[in-house]
Motif scaffolding. Structure first.
Motif, PDB file in Angstrom:
ATOM      1  N   VAL A  95       0.661  -1.291  -0.147  1.00  0.00           N
ATOM      2  CA  VAL A  95      -0.004  -0.126   0.156  1.00  0.00           C
ATOM      3  C   VAL A  95       0.810   1.139  -0.079  1.00  0.00           C
ATOM      4  CG1 VAL A  95      -1.741   1.367   1.223  1.00  0.00           C
ATOM      5  CG2 VAL A  95      -1.662  -1.106   1.180  1.00  0.00           C
ATOM      6  N   VAL A  96       0.594   2.037  -0.881  1.00  0.00           N
ATOM      7  CA  VAL A  96       1.437   3.368  -0.975  1.00  0.00           C
ATOM      8  C   VAL A  96       0.690   4.401  -0.617  1.00  0.00           C
ATOM      9  CG1 VAL A  96       2.835   4.644  -2.730  1.00  0.00           C
ATOM     10  CG2 VAL A  96       2.991   2.223  -3.002  1.00  0.00           C
ATOM     11  N   THR A  97      -0.719   4.661  -1.288  1.00  0.00           N
ATOM     12  CA  THR A  97      -1.453   5.581  -1.023  1.00  0.00           C
ATOM     13  C   THR A  97      -2.652   5.558  -0.175  1.00  0.00           C
ATOM     14  OG1 THR A  97      -2.869   5.421  -3.233  1.00  0.00           O
ATOM     15  CG2 THR A  97      -0.933   6.761  -3.101  1.00  0.00           C
ATOM     16  N   TYR A  98      -2.740   6.243   0.905  1.00  0.00           N
ATOM     17  CA  TYR A  98      -3.824   6.017   1.981  1.00  0.00           C
ATOM     18  C   TYR A  98      -4.097   7.343   2.536  1.00  0.00           C
ATOM     19  CZ  TYR A  98       0.364   5.754   4.835  1.00  0.00           C
ATOM     20  OH  TYR A  98       1.484   5.947   5.224  1.00  0.00           O
ATOM     21  N   GLN A  99      -5.105   7.452   3.343  1.00  0.00           N
ATOM     22  CA  GLN A  99      -5.252   8.263   4.332  1.00  0.00           C
ATOM     23  C   GLN A  99      -5.553   7.628   5.731  1.00  0.00           C
ATOM     24  OE1 GLN A  99      -7.914  11.425   3.382  1.00  0.00           O
ATOM     25  NE2 GLN A  99      -8.256  12.232   5.434  1.00  0.00           N
ATOM     26  N   ALA A 100      -4.929   8.286   6.912  1.00  0.00           N
ATOM     27  CA  ALA A 100      -4.977   7.469   8.167  1.00  0.00           C
ATOM     28  C   ALA A 100      -5.243   8.448   9.137  1.00  0.00           C
ATOM     29  CB  ALA A 100      -3.415   6.866   8.166  1.00  0.00           C
ATOM     30  N   THR A 101      -6.002   7.753  10.389  1.00  0.00           N
ATOM     31  CA  THR A 101      -6.075   8.484  11.553  1.00  0.00           C
ATOM     32  C   THR A 101      -5.756   7.534  12.646  1.00  0.00           C
ATOM     33  OG1 THR A 101      -7.473  10.064  12.766  1.00  0.00           O
ATOM     34  CG2 THR A 101      -8.535   7.966  11.912  1.00  0.00           C
ATOM     35  N   ARG A 102      -5.331   8.238  14.070  1.00  0.00           N
ATOM     36  CA  ARG A 102      -4.967   7.198  14.779  1.00  0.00           C
ATOM     37  C   ARG A 102      -5.964   7.312  16.009  1.00  0.00           C
ATOM     38  NH1 ARG A 102      -2.226   7.225  20.074  1.00  0.00           N
ATOM     39  NH2 ARG A 102      -0.417   6.050  20.118  1.00  0.00           N
ATOM     40  N   LEU A 103      -6.218   6.213  16.648  1.00  0.00           N
ATOM     41  CA  LEU A 103      -7.274   5.865  17.866  1.00  0.00           C
ATOM     42  C   LEU A 103      -6.586   6.636  18.880  1.00  0.00           C
ATOM     43  CD1 LEU A 103      -9.692   4.394  18.298  1.00  0.00           C
ATOM     44  CD2 LEU A 103      -8.341   2.606  19.594  1.00  0.00           C
ATOM     45  N   ASN A 104      -7.554   7.476  19.472  1.00  0.00           N
ATOM     46  CA  ASN A 104      -7.226   8.701  20.537  1.00  0.00           C
ATOM     47  C   ASN A 104      -7.240   7.760  22.055  1.00  0.00           C
ATOM     48  OD1 ASN A 104      -6.389  11.026  21.654  1.00  0.00           O
ATOM     49  ND2 ASN A 104      -8.503  11.598  21.843  1.00  0.00           N
ATOM     50  N   SER A 105      -6.400   6.713  21.917  1.00  0.00           N
ATOM     51  CA  SER A 105      -6.358   5.948  23.296  1.00  0.00           C
ATOM     52  C   SER A 105      -5.002   5.367  23.574  1.00  0.00           C
ATOM     53  CB  SER A 105      -7.424   4.794  23.328  1.00  0.00           C
ATOM     54  OG  SER A 105      -7.181   3.964  24.412  1.00  0.00           O
ATOM     55  N   VAL A 131      -7.659   4.246   5.207  1.00  0.00           N
ATOM     56  CA  VAL A 131      -8.490   4.283   4.296  1.00  0.00           C
ATOM     57  C   VAL A 131      -8.020   3.943   2.812  1.00  0.00           C
ATOM     58  CG1 VAL A 131     -10.358   5.542   2.829  1.00  0.00           C
ATOM     59  CG2 VAL A 131     -10.047   5.690   5.696  1.00  0.00           C
ATOM     60  N   THR A 132      -8.258   3.053   2.263  1.00  0.00           N
ATOM     61  CA  THR A 132      -7.916   2.788   0.861  1.00  0.00           C
ATOM     62  C   THR A 132      -9.079   3.059  -0.284  1.00  0.00           C
ATOM     63  OG1 THR A 132      -8.222   0.231   0.907  1.00  0.00           O
ATOM     64  CG2 THR A 132      -6.034   1.332   1.603  1.00  0.00           C
ATOM     65  N   ASN A 133      -8.750   2.862  -1.337  1.00  0.00           N
ATOM     66  CA  ASN A 133      -9.663   3.222  -2.469  1.00  0.00           C
ATOM     67  C   ASN A 133     -10.174   1.473  -2.833  1.00  0.00           C
ATOM     68  OD1 ASN A 133      -9.699   5.805  -3.443  1.00  0.00           O
ATOM     69  ND2 ASN A 133      -7.427   5.361  -4.324  1.00  0.00           N
ATOM     70  N   ARG A 134     -11.436   1.370  -3.226  1.00  0.00           N
ATOM     71  CA  ARG A 134     -12.188   0.088  -3.536  1.00  0.00           C
ATOM     72  C   ARG A 134     -11.207  -0.692  -4.425  1.00  0.00           C
ATOM     73  NH1 ARG A 134     -16.468  -1.879  -1.528  1.00  0.00           N
ATOM     74  NH2 ARG A 134     -16.570  -3.056  -3.427  1.00  0.00           N
TER      75      ARG A 134
END
Length: 241
Positions: A95-105, A131-134
């Motif tokens: 996986v090269v392209t993506y968007q990510a967020t971290r669990l706030n814990s 998140v990745t594209n379908r």
């Protein structure tokens, strides 16, 4: 070549040195583990999640189901968990392209497996929702993974409920704790609703919420503690180690 892990003070999370992977797991040194749930929108108004099955080539948790990505920080990552995430996604899942967020814990885990009771694994955990594209072509690029498959979130929850003990202990912690599961679901829907286009990692908020300590040492019943990490380590009898 042997992997080199940075090791940390579990209370302050201060970096205190480096050791070979085998020594870290023998001595029970605290190191940093990065997990990621890869998700994508589906046609039902929900999302799919990517699950992996670990091969028999791994030294811990062989043959277990696990989250999309489970990797450890090494000396190559310059103490930056975002570099660990990027490296793991590329080298293990292509996986090269993506968007990510971290669990706030903030979470810590101490675990041993029946198959390897002498291997003491103490980890500082960071979980990312990615998140990745379908149409993203995700394939295993490592012999550590024997299978990858997508499931709708709703079907996955049923699958996990029936086969919980076939998952790694960290995955059991994330998906088996009701509060963590709710946070994961809410964060997954939140990032999916805010994504306009998928690019290289955008950003995340540093964890500021509760601190959890999970102790899952075979053959004892697993237990989760919540509160000040010094107090919970002391209560669990793990502070002196």
């Amino acid at each position: 070549m042997a992997q080199i892990f940075p090791i940390f003070n579990p209370i302050t999370q201060e970096h205190i040195g480096y050791k070979e992977r085998s020594l870290v797991h023998t001595n029970g040194d605290w190191h940093r583990a990065i997990q990621a749930n890869l998700i994508r929108k589906n046609n039902t108004g929900s999302f799919d999640i990517l699950i992996q099955k670990r091969s028999n080539y791994v030294d811990i948790g062989a043959g277990k189901f696990d989250q999309s990505l489970a990797t450890q920080m090494t000396d190559l990552d310059d103490l930056d968990e975002l570099k660990t995430l990027q490296r793991g996604l590329l080298l293990e899942l292509t996986v090269v392209t993506y968007q990510a967020t971290r669990l706030n814990s903030e979470s810590h885990i101490i675990k041993t497996y029946e198959e390897h009771p002498e291997t003491l694994n103490r980890e500082l955990l960071s979980l990312f929702i990615v998140v990745t594209n379908r149409d993203e072509q995700i394939t295993s690029a490592t012999p550590k993974i024997t299978e990858l498959f997508w499931m709708s979130w709703e079907n996955f929850l049923k699958f996990f409920a029936k086969r919980k003990n076939e998952f790694t202990k960290t995955a059991q912690f994330y998906f088996g704790d009701p509060n963590l599961l709710q946070q994961i679901e809410e964060l997954s829907f939140s990032i999916l609703s805010s994504v306009s286009s998928i690019g290289t990692y955008v950003g995340y908020e540093k964890a500021t919420a509760q601190t959890l300590l999970r102790v899952d040492k075979w053959p004892d019943v697993p237990k989760t503690y919540c509160g000040d990490i010094s107090s919970t380590l002391l209560e669990a009898g793990e502070l002196s180690n």
